[in-house]
Design a protein around this motif. Structure first.
Motif, mmCIF file in Angstrom:
data_model
loop_
_atom_site.group_PDB
_atom_site.id
_atom_site.type_symbol
_atom_site.label_atom_id
_atom_site.label_comp_id
_atom_site.label_asym_id
_atom_site.label_seq_id
_atom_site.Cartn_x
_atom_site.Cartn_y
_atom_site.Cartn_z
ATOM 1 N N ASP A 189 0.810 -1.216 0.000
ATOM 2 C CA ASP A 189 0.000 0.000 0.000
ATOM 3 C C ASP A 189 0.848 1.274 0.000
ATOM 4 O OD1 ASP A 189 0.895 -0.175 2.639
ATOM 5 O OD2 ASP A 189 -1.003 0.501 3.498
ATOM 6 N N GLY A 190 2.154 1.131 0.025
ATOM 7 C CA GLY A 190 3.007 2.295 -0.169
ATOM 8 C C GLY A 190 2.839 2.888 -1.554
ATOM 9 N N LEU A 191 2.400 2.060 -2.512
ATOM 10 C CA LEU A 191 2.107 2.551 -3.859
ATOM 11 C C LEU A 191 0.674 3.068 -3.949
ATOM 12 C CD1 LEU A 191 3.030 2.870 -6.847
ATOM 13 C CD2 LEU A 191 1.936 0.652 -7.261
ATOM 14 N N THR A 192 -0.282 2.223 -3.561
ATOM 15 C CA THR A 192 -1.691 2.590 -3.732
ATOM 16 C C THR A 192 -2.136 3.664 -2.747
ATOM 17 O OG1 THR A 192 -2.321 0.710 -2.326
ATOM 18 C CG2 THR A 192 -2.289 0.357 -4.708
ATOM 19 N N GLY A 193 -1.371 3.862 -1.677
ATOM 20 C CA GLY A 193 -1.680 4.942 -0.758
ATOM 21 C C GLY A 193 -1.303 6.305 -1.297
#
Length: 243
Positions: A189-193
């Motif tokens: 979720d470091g990307l999708t966040g």
């Protein structure tokens, strides 16, 4: 005559606000996964590392001949190892995709625990194959918050299902056909966040190689704030011409 083969890229970054990278990933010839650990200092790193290590060891022992049954066995084994290693004080997400043969055809077997995600990009369309096990996902589905509010909600990092912690650690499973031209994305979720799905789709559709696409996605998430560790795996299904 044609045959299919996989080309892939992967990468991870600690982000701009964290001291420790608690993400882990595994990349084999036919099994790809990302885990995002959580817990006390270094415990999250232990949890995510054990999750992907157990998957890799299981895949290797089975010589890549795996099915949903084997994946669940690997996950059960990882859960026990994490609880023993961390005294049940740490957990991890786990999501990924395995290339398997079922019903006499190649299929993607996608699995998920927590809020890391697996997507499929095909014909310029991005489809999320997993459902987040998170508090904000439940709030969104109940109509309490909007999709736009998910990114900045104070509880966005609270997950409702984890491997190695809590009472619920079963994986959700999904299957998808394997087609030339597909691009699978597995990420924490470091990307999708940081990036909306539309932005991710635009980058996936640029035509860059799998590794170049991974690098661009990570750099873009850092430009947006890099609030968390970010790990990305991109897998391309390609067609090989044979005489």
């Amino acid at each position: 005559m044609t045959s299919l083969y996989l080309d892939y890229g992967y990468g991870s970054h600690v982000g701009l606000r964290r001291e420790l990278n608690e993400d882990s990933s595994v990349v084999t010839d036919t099994l790809f996964a990302v885990a995002d650990g959580m817990g006390g200092h270094e415990a999250g790193e232990v949890a995510s590392s054990l999750a992907v290590q157990t998957l890799a060891e299981g895949w290797d022992a089975a010589q890549g001949l795996i099915s949903r049954r084997e994946i669940q066995q690997f996950i059960d084994r990882a859960d026990v190892r994490i609880r023993e290693a961390t005294d049940s004080k740490a957990g991890t997400t786990l999501t990924g995709a395995a290339l398997i043969e079922a019903e006499n055809e190649l299929q993607w077997l996608v699995f998920n625990i927590g809020d890391s995600r697996t997507y499929m990009f095909e014909d310029q369309e991005l489809v999320r194959l997993t459902r987040d096990h998170s508090q904000v996902q439940e709030m969104y589905e109940s109509g309490i918050i909007t999709a736009e509010e998910i990114h900045n909600h104070p509880n966005r990092n609270v997950i409702t299902r984890a491997l190695g912690a809590g009472e619920v650690f079963d994986a959700d499973y999904f299957s998808a056909p394997v087609n030339a031209g597909q691009r699978a994305l597995i990420c924490s979720d470091g990307l999708t966040g940081e990036l909306e799905d539309g932005e991710i789709a635009e980058i996936l559709g640029r035509g860059e190689s799998a590794q170049e696409t991974v690098d661009i996605l990570i750099q873009q998430s850092l430009r947006r704030g890099g609030r968390d560790n970010v790990t990305v795996v991109v897998v391309d299904v390609k067609e090989e011409q044979q005489d």
